[in-house]
Design a protein around this motif. Structure first.
Motif, PDB file in Angstrom:
ATOM      1  N   UNK A 157       0.852  -1.270   0.125  1.00  0.00           N
ATOM      2  CA  UNK A 157       0.037   0.083   0.086  1.00  0.00           C
ATOM      3  C   UNK A 157       0.835   1.400  -0.020  1.00  0.00           C
ATOM      4  N   UNK A 158       1.919   1.309   0.633  1.00  0.00           N
ATOM      5  CA  UNK A 158       2.892   2.330   0.772  1.00  0.00           C
ATOM      6  C   UNK A 158       3.613   2.466  -0.522  1.00  0.00           C
ATOM      7  N   UNK A 159       3.970   1.570  -1.279  1.00  0.00           N
ATOM      8  CA  UNK A 159       4.715   1.629  -2.526  1.00  0.00           C
ATOM      9  C   UNK A 159       3.927   1.831  -3.674  1.00  0.00           C
ATOM     10  N   UNK A 160       2.739   1.352  -3.937  1.00  0.00           N
ATOM     11  CA  UNK A 160       2.096   1.145  -5.079  1.00  0.00           C
ATOM     12  C   UNK A 160       1.601   2.282  -5.900  1.00  0.00           C
ATOM     13  N   UNK A 161       1.171   3.412  -5.100  1.00  0.00           N
ATOM     14  CA  UNK A 161       0.722   4.760  -5.431  1.00  0.00           C
ATOM     15  C   UNK A 161       1.563   5.898  -4.521  1.00  0.00           C
ATOM     16  N   UNK A 162       1.407   7.000  -5.134  1.00  0.00           N
ATOM     17  CA  UNK A 162       1.513   8.083  -4.371  1.00  0.00           C
ATOM     18  C   UNK A 162       0.359   8.783  -3.876  1.00  0.00           C
ATOM     19  N   UNK A 163       0.009   9.198  -2.889  1.00  0.00           N
ATOM     20  CA  UNK A 163      -1.355   9.826  -2.423  1.00  0.00           C
ATOM     21  C   UNK A 163      -1.215  10.732  -1.068  1.00  0.00           C
ATOM     22  N   UNK A 164      -2.105  11.589  -1.037  1.00  0.00           N
ATOM     23  CA  UNK A 164      -2.221  12.231   0.226  1.00  0.00           C
ATOM     24  C   UNK A 164      -3.682  11.699   1.172  1.00  0.00           C
ATOM     25  N   UNK A 165      -3.653  11.602   2.421  1.00  0.00           N
ATOM     26  CA  UNK A 165      -4.667  10.843   3.142  1.00  0.00           C
ATOM     27  C   UNK A 165      -5.041  11.775   4.160  1.00  0.00           C
ATOM     28  N   UNK A 166      -6.159  12.095   4.468  1.00  0.00           N
ATOM     29  CA  UNK A 166      -6.826  13.059   5.493  1.00  0.00           C
ATOM     30  C   UNK A 166      -7.943  12.486   6.014  1.00  0.00           C
ATOM     31  N   UNK A 167      -7.865  12.514   7.426  1.00  0.00           N
ATOM     32  CA  UNK A 167      -9.149  11.934   7.986  1.00  0.00           C
ATOM     33  C   UNK A 167     -10.264  13.196   7.990  1.00  0.00           C
ATOM     34  N   UNK A 168     -11.515  12.702   7.737  1.00  0.00           N
ATOM     35  CA  UNK A 168     -12.400  13.836   7.459  1.00  0.00           C
ATOM     36  C   UNK A 168     -13.763  13.686   8.324  1.00  0.00           C
ATOM     37  N   UNK A 169     -13.574  12.562   9.123  1.00  0.00           N
ATOM     38  CA  UNK A 169     -14.910  12.040  10.073  1.00  0.00           C
ATOM     39  C   UNK A 169     -14.302  11.071  10.811  1.00  0.00           C
ATOM     40  N   UNK A 170     -15.033  10.838  11.893  1.00  0.00           N
ATOM     41  CA  UNK A 170     -14.887   9.710  12.897  1.00  0.00           C
ATOM     42  C   UNK A 170     -16.204   9.531  13.492  1.00  0.00           C
ATOM     43  N   UNK A 171     -16.540   8.044  13.649  1.00  0.00           N
ATOM     44  CA  UNK A 171     -17.918   7.573  14.554  1.00  0.00           C
ATOM     45  C   UNK A 171     -17.358   6.681  15.474  1.00  0.00           C
ATOM     46  N   UNK A 172     -18.192   6.647  16.785  1.00  0.00           N
ATOM     47  CA  UNK A 172     -17.839   5.518  17.587  1.00  0.00           C
ATOM     48  C   UNK A 172     -19.083   4.938  17.624  1.00  0.00           C
ATOM     49  N   UNK A 173     -18.944   3.370  17.412  1.00  0.00           N
ATOM     50  CA  UNK A 173     -20.259   2.625  17.575  1.00  0.00           C
ATOM     51  C   UNK A 173     -20.283   1.929  18.845  1.00  0.00           C
ATOM     52  N   UNK A 174     -19.142   1.822  19.739  1.00  0.00           N
ATOM     53  CA  UNK A 174     -18.999   1.278  20.977  1.00  0.00           C
ATOM     54  C   UNK A 174     -17.760   1.204  21.261  1.00  0.00           C
ATOM     55  N   UNK A 175     -17.328   0.821  22.310  1.00  0.00           N
ATOM     56  CA  UNK A 175     -15.852   0.906  22.924  1.00  0.00           C
ATOM     57  C   UNK A 175     -14.759   0.220  22.087  1.00  0.00           C
ATOM     58  N   UNK A 176     -15.214  -0.772  21.319  1.00  0.00           N
ATOM     59  CA  UNK A 176     -14.428  -1.553  20.388  1.00  0.00           C
ATOM     60  C   UNK A 176     -14.485  -1.311  19.097  1.00  0.00           C
ATOM     61  N   UNK A 177     -15.709  -0.556  18.534  1.00  0.00           N
ATOM     62  CA  UNK A 177     -15.743  -0.311  17.180  1.00  0.00           C
ATOM     63  C   UNK A 177     -15.788   1.249  16.854  1.00  0.00           C
ATOM     64  N   UNK A 178     -14.957   1.526  15.874  1.00  0.00           N
ATOM     65  CA  UNK A 178     -14.948   2.972  15.246  1.00  0.00           C
ATOM     66  C   UNK A 178     -14.563   2.938  13.792  1.00  0.00           C
ATOM     67  N   UNK A 179     -15.218   4.044  13.282  1.00  0.00           N
ATOM     68  CA  UNK A 179     -15.246   4.237  11.765  1.00  0.00           C
ATOM     69  C   UNK A 179     -14.418   5.517  11.570  1.00  0.00           C
ATOM     70  N   UNK A 180     -13.547   5.570  10.709  1.00  0.00           N
ATOM     71  CA  UNK A 180     -12.749   6.736  10.246  1.00  0.00           C
ATOM     72  C   UNK A 180     -12.917   7.052   8.739  1.00  0.00           C
ATOM     73  N   UNK A 181     -13.714   8.140   8.447  1.00  0.00           N
ATOM     74  CA  UNK A 181     -13.748   8.443   6.901  1.00  0.00           C
ATOM     75  C   UNK A 181     -12.234   9.237   6.499  1.00  0.00           C
TER      76      UNK A 181
END
Length: 119
Positions: A63-87
């Motif tokens: 993943x690090x070597x295949x493409x050149x890209x920028x990545x920026x988190x735009x949002x986050x959600x907490x489902x419970x103490x163990x599960x999170x989603x980051x956009x």
């Protein structure tokens, strides 16, 4: 009152292990990123599942070597103490050039036990 529905949170309020993974992934620091996963962890990305440290390390390096890209988190959600989603918003030289992806984390024992990356 907790309704059982995922709650929006600030990316700064994510558990430290997720922030450490995201920062290491963005910096293409494979060793630090790999250290955030449990030994039996699984990562699913692009329809393929990678199980265990060796397979996840191979995935991280690819993943690090295949493409050149920028990545920026735009949002986050907490489902419970163990599960999170980051956009995450990606821009780069991969097919399509722009993508918004959901990083679905499941934690266990203070580390990442499962990560699913999908549109």
């Amino acid at each position: 009152m907790h309704t059982g529905q995922p709650q929006d949170i600030a990316p700064a309020d994510l558990p430290e292990v997720i922030t450490r993974y995201l920062d290491a992934h963005r910096a293409r620091d494979t060793a630090t990123a790999l250290a955030t996963f449990r030994s039996g962890a699984e990562v699913t990305d692009d329809g393929s599942t990678h199980r265990g440290p060796q397979a996840i390390e191979t995935w991280l390096n690819r993943a690090a070597g295949e493409y050149t890209y920028t990545i920026e988190p735009t949002g986050a959600r907490k489902a419970d103490e163990k599960r999170y989603v980051v956009t995450q918003h990606l821009e780069g030289d991969f097919p399509g050039g722009v993508a918004d992806l959901f990083y679905r984390f499941t934690l266990g024992g203070g580390l990442i036990e499962n990560l699913v990356i999908e549109p």
